[in-house]
Design an enzyme around this catalytic site. Structure first.
Site, mmCIF file in Angstrom:
data_model
loop_
_atom_site.group_PDB
_atom_site.id
_atom_site.type_symbol
_atom_site.label_atom_id
_atom_site.label_comp_id
_atom_site.label_asym_id
_atom_site.label_seq_id
_atom_site.Cartn_x
_atom_site.Cartn_y
_atom_site.Cartn_z
ATOM 1 N N GLN A 99 -4.858 -1.255 9.271
ATOM 2 C CA GLN A 99 -4.797 -2.599 8.678
ATOM 3 C C GLN A 99 -5.408 -3.634 9.628
ATOM 4 O O GLN A 99 -5.076 -3.680 10.818
ATOM 5 C CB GLN A 99 -3.339 -2.964 8.356
ATOM 6 C CG GLN A 99 -3.159 -4.282 7.620
ATOM 7 C CD GLN A 99 -3.773 -4.288 6.221
ATOM 8 O OE1 GLN A 99 -3.898 -3.253 5.573
ATOM 9 N NE2 GLN A 99 -4.157 -5.459 5.758
ATOM 10 N N ASP A 108 -11.276 3.176 3.748
ATOM 11 C CA ASP A 108 -11.664 1.781 3.520
ATOM 12 C C ASP A 108 -13.178 1.604 3.363
ATOM 13 O O ASP A 108 -13.640 0.508 3.031
ATOM 14 C CB ASP A 108 -11.200 0.911 4.697
ATOM 15 C CG ASP A 108 -9.852 0.244 4.441
ATOM 16 O OD1 ASP A 108 -9.617 -0.197 3.303
ATOM 17 O OD2 ASP A 108 -9.045 0.158 5.384
ATOM 18 N N LYS A 142 0.841 -1.203 0.000
ATOM 19 C CA LYS A 142 0.000 0.000 0.000
ATOM 20 C C LYS A 142 0.874 1.250 0.000
ATOM 21 O O LYS A 142 0.606 2.207 -0.723
ATOM 22 C CB LYS A 142 -0.939 -0.024 1.216
ATOM 23 C CG LYS A 142 -2.044 -1.061 1.067
ATOM 24 C CD LYS A 142 -2.908 -1.250 2.310
ATOM 25 C CE LYS A 142 -3.898 -2.402 2.056
ATOM 26 N NZ LYS A 142 -4.835 -2.625 3.170
#
Ligand code: GUN
Length: 283
Positions: free
Chosen positions: A96, A119, A52
């Site tokens: 995460q 997200d 990422k």
């Protein structure tokens, strides 16, 4: 059978995103900023987070990496998210998952303001998806939709079967396909007659987390098969939820693992970060 090449499609999208971040900088005099938070030592998560961050570099997004030890307390995690929520240079915040077990993930995620929820995991963003309103959508299902679109597959009127019902993939995936006018079935570990359900699918999305679980006997001739799985086989080799070598003979289009959905997830993350930054600075 034709391969849906996630690496090629992803490269095209990242080229477009490079232009987008350049325009953003010229217009606002600052870069799109994405904070990436990793807590603990999960080896798979470390790889994802590294990818990422290098994705950010590739398209000109400024990344703010925060690596915290596994023994981080709930209070320390919340404190970091609150600081990032206040930071004007940070347009998106990613925590995460999974988090170490002693932490309350939902409570930590709730500290991310909706306008920085890159997200699309917040209740507000999930609600907007259900209502078909503009919001941020989870990166992996969004990447699947983009793969379908750029491969010329229109879900409208098609039978789509999603195997898996996670908050991160299965549920938002089903909703996106429904919003695109597919007839959607969601299957999971308690589904009876899973094979028959799958055999009805014109579009099959496998997001189960079991190596090579979907065999050729579960596939309709000519189906489009999208493999979201990221597993290791007996030899320790990366493989998906689909038994690729056998299924490819029956599918009209199929994504490989690696090189299918994976690179798209990151491209959609970068795209979501750009969209949040544009919205924030336009205000
Ligand atoms: N863990 C596995 N997939 C994801 C994802 O898309 N976002 C975050 N934050 N964590 C994940």
């Amino acid at each position: 059978m034709k391969l849906i090449d996630g690496k090629v499609i992803s490269a095209q999208i990242r080229k477009e995103l490079g232009e987008r971040t350049k325009n953003f900088f010229e217009r606002y005099g600052k870069r799109v900023g994405l904070a990436v938070v990793l807590i603990g030592e999960d080896p798979a998560s470390k790889v994802y987070v590294r990818n990422k961050i290098s994705g950010c570099e590739e398209v000109g997004i400024r990344s703010f990496a925060h690596f915290l030890p596994a023994n981080t307390t709930q209070e320390q995690a919340v404190e970091l998210i609150r600081a990032l929520a206040e930071d004007k240079n940070v347009h998106g915040i990613l925590v995460q998952l999974p988090l170490p077990h002693h932490l309350d993930a939902q409570k930590i995620l709730r500290e991310i303001p909706t306008e920085k929820d890159v997200d699309g995991f917040s209740a507000e963003n999930v609600g907007k998806l259900v209502l078909k309103e503009r919001g941020t959508v989870a990166c992996t299902p969004l990447g699947v939709m983009e793969l379908l679109k750029r491969s010329g597959v229109d879900p409208k009127g098609k039978r789509a079967v999603v195997v898996g019902r996670s908050n991160i993939v299965g549920k938002p995936m089903a909703m996106l396909l429904l919003n695109a006018d597919a007839t959607v079935t969601v299957c999971h570990s308690k589904t009876e007659n899973l094979k028959e359900e799958c055999r009805n699918a014109d579009i099959l999305v496998a997001a189960i987390g079991k190596p090579k679980f979907i065999g050729a006997d579960m596939i309709k001739e000519g189906a489009v098969v999208i493999d979201v799985g990221m597993n290791r086989d007996e030899q320790g080799k990366l493989c998906g939820d689909v038994d690729f070598d056998n299924v490819k003979e029956k599918a009209s289009l199929i994504t490989p693992v690696p090189g299918g959905v994976g690179p798209m997830t990151i491209s959609m993350l970068l795209s979501n970060a750009c969209a949040l930054a544009e919205t924030a600075e336009e205000l």
